[in-house]
Structures are given as C-alpha cells and as structure tokens.
Design an enzyme around this catalytic site. Structure first.
Site, short mmCIF file in Angstrom:
data_model
loop_
_atom_site.label_atom_id
_atom_site.label_comp_id
_atom_site.label_asym_id
_atom_site.label_seq_id
_atom_site.Cartn_x
_atom_site.Cartn_y
_atom_site.Cartn_z
N LEU B 90 -1.22 -6.19 0.81
CA LEU B 90 -1.70 -6.90 2.01
C LEU B 90 -0.85 -6.55 3.22
O LEU B 90 -0.44 -7.42 3.98
CB LEU B 90 -1.69 -8.41 1.80
CG LEU B 90 -2.83 -8.97 0.94
CD1 LEU B 90 -2.71 -10.47 0.85
CD2 LEU B 90 -4.18 -8.59 1.51
N CYS B 91 -0.55 -5.28 3.39
CA CYS B 91 0.18 -4.90 4.59
C CYS B 91 -0.42 -3.62 5.18
O CYS B 91 0.28 -2.68 5.49
CB CYS B 91 1.67 -4.75 4.32
SG CYS B 91 2.05 -3.92 2.79
N GLY B 92 -1.73 -3.63 5.29
CA GLY B 92 -2.41 -2.53 5.96
C GLY B 92 -2.23 -1.23 5.21
O GLY B 92 -2.22 -1.20 3.98
#
Lengths: 139, 294
Positions: B90-92
């Site tokens: 969940l960090c691009g």
C-alpha cells in the site's frame, strides 16, 4: 594563517557539531593529540576517550564529548571526526556507566568466540574510559 | 439500474475506505517526518566516510596486500544483489519500482553470462523474487524498524554480507534501494559497495591522491578497520533512505487514494439523488393519472 578550524563531529545517527573552533584535542589511537589550524593532513583511528573543543589554545575547554572510537581526518582547513557514539560529558551519569559496565561483563561471560570476546573487551574499555572521563570532568 | 438501497450501501463503503486511506495518509505523514529526519542526519556521516575512504583508497589501491573489500577479488563473474524494499505494501509503486530495477539488473547479468545471488531485505521483495528466482536467494532480513532503522540492523546485514564475501561466494556486491528526494519523488538507486568504487581523482592534486596524508597507525590498518565499517554505514544509509522513501510513497499513494474516493462519493451521491428524484416523479405521475381516471 587562519586562526580557526572547521570542526565536524558526526555519528551515524546525526551531525553533532559543525562549527569553527580554535583548537580541538582528540583521543588518537596512539595518544591524545591537539589540532590547530593549518595542521598537516592526518588520518587517525580514535580510541575511546574525550574530545575537548577549545575556543583558543590557552582557553579552558568550551565543550567536551566522550567518544567511543572512530576516525579522525585532519587537513589544513579543518578536522572531521567520524565517531560511533558521542555523549556530551555533562550527560554522563554514574548509573549509565554502571549499566554499560555490567552489560559488557555479561557479554564477556557469554562470549563464545574471539570476535565476541573482542567486542566485549572493547565495550568494557569504553565503560572504563567513561568512568575516568567522568572523574576528570568532576575534578 | 441499481436500487436506492444498493447505492446507499456503496456510498457508505466508499466513505469508510476514504476514512481508512486518509488515516493511513496521516500516519505515513508523521512517520515520514521522523524517517526523513533520520535519513538526512545520517547523510553527513556516510558522505564524509566515503570521501575519507576515497582519499585513502586512491593511495592504497594497486598496492600488494590491499584489503579485498577495496580491490575486489580480481574477478567480476559472480554478483550479489541486495534488494531492499519495505515490509508492507500500500505504498504506490515503491516496492514495484525497486523490484523492477532488480529484475532488470538480474536479466542484464544473465545476458552477460554472470552468476548472481540475491539477498533480500524486506518481505515484499522476498515474496516477489521467490516466484522466479527462488534458487538464487541466499539470505533474507526483514526485522528492521517500522519507521526508523537502527544501526545494529545495518550491522547485522553487513556482517552477513561480509561473511559471504570472505567465504568467496561472490565478487561484486550491489545494493538496490530507493533514494529519498521528496515525498513525491524517490529514485531507485543501484550502488556498488564491494569492491569499494574508487572515485576519479585529479592527478595533480596531492591531497586527493592520499599522498599528503600521515597515517596513525598505518594506512593498511586504518583501511582494514574503515572498510567493513563503511559497508555497514552504506547499508545503514540505504535502510534509512528506503524507510523515508517508503513513507513518502505511501503518503502520496494514500493521498491520491483519498482523493479518488472523494470523487467517487460525489458521483455516487449524484446518481443516488437522481434516482431518488426519478422515483418520486414516477410516483407522483401515477397518483395524478390515477386521480384523473376516476
């Protein structure tokens, strides 16, 4: 001749000090040495001990740090000290040192090989140097 | 057409997604501040260490008995690739970009007929690399701090790497991590750490070639102490840069996710209100036409 030199004191975690000072006394592996402006280029390992920062040659130390080893790079314009850990002398407490000492002794007991034993020995030396540094600061 | 109830359910679900993503954004923002501070404070040490070593190495290289960490094994046939990612997603594109760069490098090495080994740092790249390169993976480490890594963790990785080097498992070691530029920009970097890359020096400059220095105790002794430490420091810096990059990437990813969720809520609300209005109008027409028929 410039009358100050640039002193940088850095540990892995942060830049502790970066200013112009008159003189700095450093615990080199072969003994304490003083660094004045226009010192010849020198690379030295450091032993655990006290770094004293002076505003001028004859002044009392303005600041003192306990360092537990590292490297010093000296050139005519300044002095860079790369240390593992530096603690301002006034922040040293007897409790803290006693903790380190007992931790080091424990490590010595549980050391299984020469590398661990050497590390423990170093930790012990650091604790001892701290004690004498504190005694020196109190006197 | 979706019923009013369905729409209502969808709106609530998107709303709670938005709440989660914006909370994650806040968390990432506050972690970013700490991680960025740590990364920036570690830079001076790593840089000065590198320049000090550069001076020293320029003088010592080529001499007999120069430490292997400096001059290498004389071959470059086998590589160790240390891939560093985050433990969480969940960090691009953060993890993906690093892994892509690692794969690219591995393919290049394969094309050149060189052998390679992979050391992974962070669960994300281990899980990803395992699918394709499980046979080449030699080690893994993922117990680093959630926000700021400690030097002891870097030391641990460095010791593992050094032990492998001493055992002759590889000739060249490269770190792949993301260098932190800003919350929006992270550059995936490949940094060779073994053998130490000696900077280009100006021939005429005496001090830069190490000629002018006095050594205490001796240059080889300093080198043997400095080189392993430099490795640990470079790994430490990579960990911190990566930590800051991860939080930055997560913050901007969550920011755009929250914004998308907001847009989606607006659209759904519009549809919801239209449908409701249409339903009322239909009911009214039914009542009126019923009354007229009587």
């Amino acid at each position: 001749m410039a009358d100050t030199l640039q002193l940088d004191l850095v540990s892995p975690a942060k830049l502790l000090m970066s200013e112009s000072v008159g003189m700095v006394v450093v615990p080199g592996i072969e003994g304490y040495f003083g660094v004045l402006p226009d010192h010849m280029p020198l690379l030295s390992m450091l032993r655990p001990g006290v770094v004293s920062v002076h505003a001028g040659v004859s002044d009392a130390p303005a600041k003192q740090f306990f360092v537990d080893g590292g490297f010093a790079e000296v050139n005519p314009d300044g002095c860079t000290l790369l240390v593992d850990e530096a603690i301002a002398i006034e922040d040293l407490t007897a409790d803290n040192i006693a903790d380190r000492q007992s931790a080091a002794e424990e490590r010595m007991q549980s050391a299984e090989n020469d590398i661990e034993r050497a590390a423990a020995e170093r930790a012990l030396l650091v604790a001892e140097e701290m004690t004498s540094a504190m005694a020196g600061a109190a006197a | 057409m979706a019923s009013l109830k369905d729409l209502r359910i969808r709106i609530t679900s998107v709303q709670s997604t938005k709440k989660i993503t914006s909370a994650m954004k806040m968390v990432a923002a506050s972690k970013l501040r700490r991680a960025q501070e740590a990364a920036e404070q570690a830079r001076p040490y790593a840089q000065r260490m590198e320049s000090m070593l550069g001076n020293l190495a320029a003088g010592a290289v080529g001499q007999d008995g120069a430490p292997a960490l400096l001059s290498g094994t004389g071959k470059d046939g086998s590589h160790l690739v240390v891939v560093m990612t985050a433990n969480r997603g969940l960090c691009g594109g953060f993890n993906t970009n690093i892994i892509r760069s690692a794969r690219q490098m591995i393919r290049d090495l394969q094309a050149q007929g060189k052998s390679f080994k992979i050391f992974t740092v962070g669960t994300k790249c281990r899980d990803n690399m395992k699918r394709e390169y499980a046979d080449y993976m030699v080690g893994h480490f993922d117990e680093f701090g959630r926000t700021v890594s400690s030097f002891a963790e870097a030391e641990h990785i460095s010791q593992t790497v050094r032990a492998m080097f001493d055992a002759g498992d590889f000739d060249v070691c490269t770190l792949i991590y993301a260098n932190f530029v800003s919350a929006m920009t992270q550059n995936v970097t490949r940094q060779q750490v073994i053998p130490f890359p000696i900077p280009e020096v100006d021939e005429g400059d005496d001090a830069a070639t190490g000629g002018g220095y006095e050594y205490e105790p001796s240059d080889t002794e300093i080198l043997t102490d400095l080189l392993p430490r430099n490795l640990a420091i470079q790994i430490f810096r990579a960990l911190l840069e990566n930590g800051a990059s991860e939080q930055g990437a997560r913050m901007s990813a969550m920011d755009s996710a929250s914004r998308n969720a907001g847009d989606m809520i607006d659209k759904l609300k519009m549809t919801y209100n239209r449908t409701r209005q249409a339903k009322i109008t239909t009911e009214l027409i039914e009542i009126i036409s019923g009354a007229e028929a009587i």
